[in-house]
Every structure is written in structure tokens, then in C-alpha cells.
Design an enzyme around this catalytic site. Sequence first.
Site, PDB file in Angstrom:
ATOM      1  N   HIS A   1       1.101  -1.248  -0.060  1.00 22.97           N
ATOM      2  CA  HIS A   1      -0.029   0.094   0.048  1.00 22.97           C
ATOM      3  C   HIS A   1       0.932   1.305   0.112  1.00 22.97           C
ATOM      4  O   HIS A   1       0.574   2.283  -0.667  1.00 22.97           O
ATOM      5  CB  HIS A   1      -0.950  -0.039   1.329  1.00 22.97           C
ATOM      6  CG  HIS A   1      -1.970  -0.750   1.234  1.00 22.97           C
ATOM      7  ND1 HIS A   1      -2.524  -1.466   2.311  1.00 22.97           N
ATOM      8  CD2 HIS A   1      -2.749  -1.547   0.285  1.00 22.97           C
ATOM      9  CE1 HIS A   1      -3.441  -2.507   1.899  1.00 22.97           C
ATOM     10  NE2 HIS A   1      -3.554  -2.234   0.416  1.00 22.97           N
TER      11      HIS A   1
ATOM     12  N   CYS B   1      -5.835  -0.469 -27.696  1.00 25.87           N
ATOM     13  CA  CYS B   1      -5.599  -0.339 -26.233  1.00 25.87           C
ATOM     14  C   CYS B   1      -4.371  -1.321 -25.597  1.00 25.87           C
ATOM     15  O   CYS B   1      -4.058  -1.477 -24.632  1.00 25.87           O
ATOM     16  CB  CYS B   1      -6.926  -0.718 -25.535  1.00 25.87           C
ATOM     17  SG  CYS B   1      -7.340  -2.594 -26.023  1.00 25.87           S
TER      18      CYS B   1
HETATM   19  C1  PEP Z   1      -3.845  -6.871 -25.494  1.00 25.97           C
HETATM   20  O1  PEP Z   1      -3.863  -7.968 -25.527  1.00 25.97           O
HETATM   21  O2  PEP Z   1      -3.149  -6.138 -26.103  1.00 25.97           O
HETATM   22  C2  PEP Z   1      -4.676  -6.177 -24.289  1.00 25.97           C
HETATM   23  C3  PEP Z   1      -4.744  -4.923 -24.192  1.00 25.97           C
HETATM   24  O3  PEP Z   1      -5.082  -6.725 -23.479  1.00 25.97           O
HETATM   25  P1  PEP Z   1      -4.353  -7.322 -22.191  1.00 25.97           P
HETATM   26  O4  PEP Z   1      -2.840  -6.895 -22.242  1.00 25.97           O
HETATM   27  O5  PEP Z   1      -5.087  -7.367 -20.910  1.00 25.97           O
HETATM   28  O6  PEP Z   1      -4.260  -9.199 -22.461  1.00 25.97           O
END
Ligand code: PEP
Length: 580
Positions: free
Chosen positions: A196, A511
Site C-alpha cells: 500500500h 488499447c
Molecule cells: C492486449 O492484448 O493488447 C490487451 C490490451 O489485453 P491484455 O494486455 O489485458 O491481454
Amino acid sequence: MTIALQGIGIASSCPIALGPAFIDVRGRASVSQMAITPAQVDAEIARFDLAVASARHALQRVCAQIPRNMPIKIAEFIDAHLLMLEDAALLDDVRRIVTEHLCNAEWALQLQRDVLVRVFDQMDDPYLRTRRDDIEHVVQSIQSFLQTDTQEPAVDRQDLNGCVVVAYDLTPANAILLHQRGAVAFVTESGGPMSHTAILIRSLGIPAVMGIHGVTRYLHPDELLIVDGETGTVLARTDERTLHYFRQRRQALGDRQQRLRELVSRPTRTRDGVAISLLANLELPEDVHAARINGAVGVGLYRTEFLYMNRADFPNEEEHLATYTAMIAGLDGIPITIRTLDLGVDKGCEAFAHCGSTARNPALGLRAIRLCLKEPDLFQPQLRAILRASALGPVRLMLPLVTHAHELDTVLALIAQVKQQLDHDGLNYDAAVPVGAMIEVPAAALSARAIARRMDFLSIGTNDLIQYTLAIDRLDDAVNYLFDPTHPAILRLIRMVIEAGQALHVPVSMCGEMAGDPRFTRLLLGLGLREFSMQPGALLDIKEIILAADVQELQRRTAQLFAHLDETDPRYLLDALNRA
Ligand code: PEP
Ligand code: MG
């Protein structure tokens, strides 16, 4: 001669600090056993109770001083310590030991600490084991009041302006107090990155190095220290040249942070006026704060796996909903993309063990959407909670590891069914909640049009896309050297997905880690990507590149890059593209 000590670095927005050492010896003072007479027992217990009350008051004072913009979790840490200060397992047993063993309260407390710490040490779960720190912190705090017999330990009254606090250990509460007294960095003997205290230090925006055994003995009071939270190094007794180097680096990093801060409120548009959305990837509810202060206009990926960890059962619908509700409130109207459960492989949990696959190759096994479709009892509460959350603010629902378009038909049918149940139960939801798919498997990238036809948005998960396309386990160090986002196959798959989205007017986001890596920003802009989602700390770095970019020019140069992809090493082509 220079002393260089290596520990675990905690790097925040300001990863380097220089300052005189303040050695905080609390928690290190040895505790010795002293005999008392039966007639002294009551007075000894009263002394102990007073120390507990003082520790409690000190924590309550800290609670009242927590700045309003701090993540909510900080107050929770302190509440946890306050609860321990009322815990019979700790307090009654100390009083009992004083009475039965006729010993001083310090010694009784030490004996009881040893019992509790042994219990935590036997736990397998690394997260729970770190909760042992909480016991240590609470015990230390009572000890310091017992040993000084005052209402306030001396260190808490001191002005620490510009000092690096070197401590045996640090509680979250002490970290706040010491920071408010002017401490610019922390160095500790114990503690780790999951504690923490480490989480708190990151949000305080100062560096720390933890886990340097014996550090409080190696360093001298008032000597000048250099703390590098990025490399986990502490330097003392350095020469002028080293000092000069670190002062300059700190200055440069500070100037850069300052410059980047000024970008927060600027709209994210390229030089030629193309609007780009910068979104945050979040893993824990407390990350909301980081997303906001770095100017994210939404959350492009909320990884819900963390809701399932460190517990023996699955979270129920209400628990999901409570977490999503708190996050939506913290996000203050900006949209959140909630990814349905992506358990499996590295992201395991205890409750999942019974239904998890024993496959030899779990990355190709029953994970993510496959697992959810196989286990409706696991999936439905989350779907219901996400839909219910959509009545409270802008929510998008995102499905991980889609391979076949028919998986989407099944999920969409399930979502329709859940909506009917919610209607039947009289519960609100947004009937038009956007549903999207992550493109993380080559098959999905190659079928992007079929997927886009069924979905409201796509998001490219490059971490898995690279793993599956290049046939390399993301977690296996032995093949890590092959992990290459610039492989022509990856670049072509990304282009294919973006083009499929454009053709069908379905927004495409990214992402995976590539979206937050400055080496790829210009390339992705040139490929037509308009929505980037990344860890909040990367947002302003990427924004700076976007503001200076000219999309028209990048589109032309990216097309040239693709034309040479098979005869020239893509890394050279990328370097050339990144030269403005
Ligand atoms: C990915 O695979 O690019 C992604 C964003 O998911 P994770 O990293 O959670 O598998
Ligand atoms: Mg993934």
C-alpha cells in the site's frame, strides 16, 4: 567514496530526487523484556492503552489531512489500520501477556506481533502476505508511542523540507505525514512494489527506493543522497560530477513534466486539425484519478480481472455494480469501456481454479470470452452489472479474445436475453449500450469486416495480437526477443483492421501497449488510427507527438513505408518516419 545501493524503485511522475538524509529510526529500536510486579500490571496496561489511543489519534489526524484530490483508497488503508487498533486479537492478547508474563507492554506487543506475522508469513497468496506489512506498521506505531511516552513522536514534529527520509519501514499514514512535512523521497529497508505504501508514494508523485536491507545503518544523517526511482538506486557520498549530472537530469525531467502538464487542457488535434481521442487503460478503481489528471477523455480499457483476484469466490452482480458505479462517478461524465472478464493464462484467480483448463497450452485454451461463454454463471452477473451501470453514465462493453464472428452472435443473443431479464426485474440500463470486440487474434484481424458488421466498435489488443501472430508466449523470457511490433505481419494486420473499420464506419481504437509507445504514434496516425488508449502516465508524451504531427504527410509517408516493407528492415523505415 561513492556508495551505491540497489533496491526496488518506485518511480512516479518525478523519478529523481536529491536531498539530505533524515534517518528515521522508528521501528528499529530494539525492544527488551522488563519484569514488572503484579501491583504494576494495571499501570502497565493503562500505559499500553494510552499508546494505542495516541496511535489512533495520530491516524485520525492524518485522515483529516488527506488532500481532497487523493485516491479514495488512501483513506481505506488508514481505515484498515484504525480497525486494527481496535482489534481484540492484537490488543486483548497484549494485555493478557502483560498480566500473565508480568512483563512490560513493549515486550508483550512484540510477542503478539511475532505470532500474527507468522500467520501471515505462512500464507501462499503474495498479496495477502504483503498485508503482514499492515500488522508491522500498526505495531510500530504503538511501539513508538510506548517508547517515547509522549502523545506525538518527535519525527512527526520535525520540519523535513527537502529531505530524503530513510526509514526501516514506512506506513501509508507516515508517508503522508512525512511528505506534508516536506520529504522529497523515501528510502526504506522493507516493503515492495505491491505494498500500500508503494501505491501511495506513486500517487504522491515522489520517488522511492524500497527493500535495501540495512540502509538505515549504511547512511548517515544529513549526508546528501540521490534517489533514482526509475533504476531503484540510492547514491551517497558522490563526487561533484555525479551530483551535477543528476541535478541536470532532475531539472530536465522536471521541465519536461511541467511542459507536458501544460498540454493537459489542450484539445488533442494534429497540426493539420485532425481530432484524436486519448483514452486511459485502467486496472484498479483508484487509477481513475491518474486518468483524469492526465487529461484522458475516456477509458478505452478497464481490465476487470482484478475484481476476481485475491478472493476465494466470484464477485456477485452487486459487487461488480458497486465498483463500476464508483468508477463512473469518479470519471465525471467521460465514457468508460468495461472489458468483460479476461481470465486465463497469467490472469488467474482462486475461484477460477475449479473451472480453469488444465491445457498444456493455456494461451490457446479456455480463456477470456471462451471461458465466459462456457460458464454462464460467471458471465451473466458481470453482463447484468455492466448493463445496469450503463444507466448511470456513458458505458461501452468490450469483449476480449474474439476469434469467430459466431462467438459474437452468441454474446449478442446473451446480451439481448439479459436486457429482457433487466426489463422484467424493472432495472434500468442504456438500451443502446455500444458493444465492441477486441482484435487480438490473427483470425479476428483477418475477419475484421465480419466482426465490424456485428459490433459498434473495435479495439486492437496488440499485446495478444503480437503473441498469437508471431507464435511467442508473452510470458516466456526465452522467446521475448522475438516480440516485435514492427514485424511486417503485425503492421499489415493493424492496417487491415483500421481499413475494415473505415470501410464499415465502425470506430477502431487501440488499447495494447503499442498505443502508448511513442515510437509508434506517427505510424499509427499515418495508418488512420484516431483513438489511442494507454496507461495514464503515457498520455501526455503521446499527446505531445500528436500535436506536432501532420496526418496528411504521415499518411503519405506511411504508404511509402508499406511499399518497402518486404525489402527493408521495418525498424529503419520506422526510424525514418519518426524523423520529422
Ligand atoms: C492486449 O492484448 O493488447 C490487451 C490490451 O489485453 P491484455 O494486455 O489485458 O491481454
Ligand atoms: Mg489481451
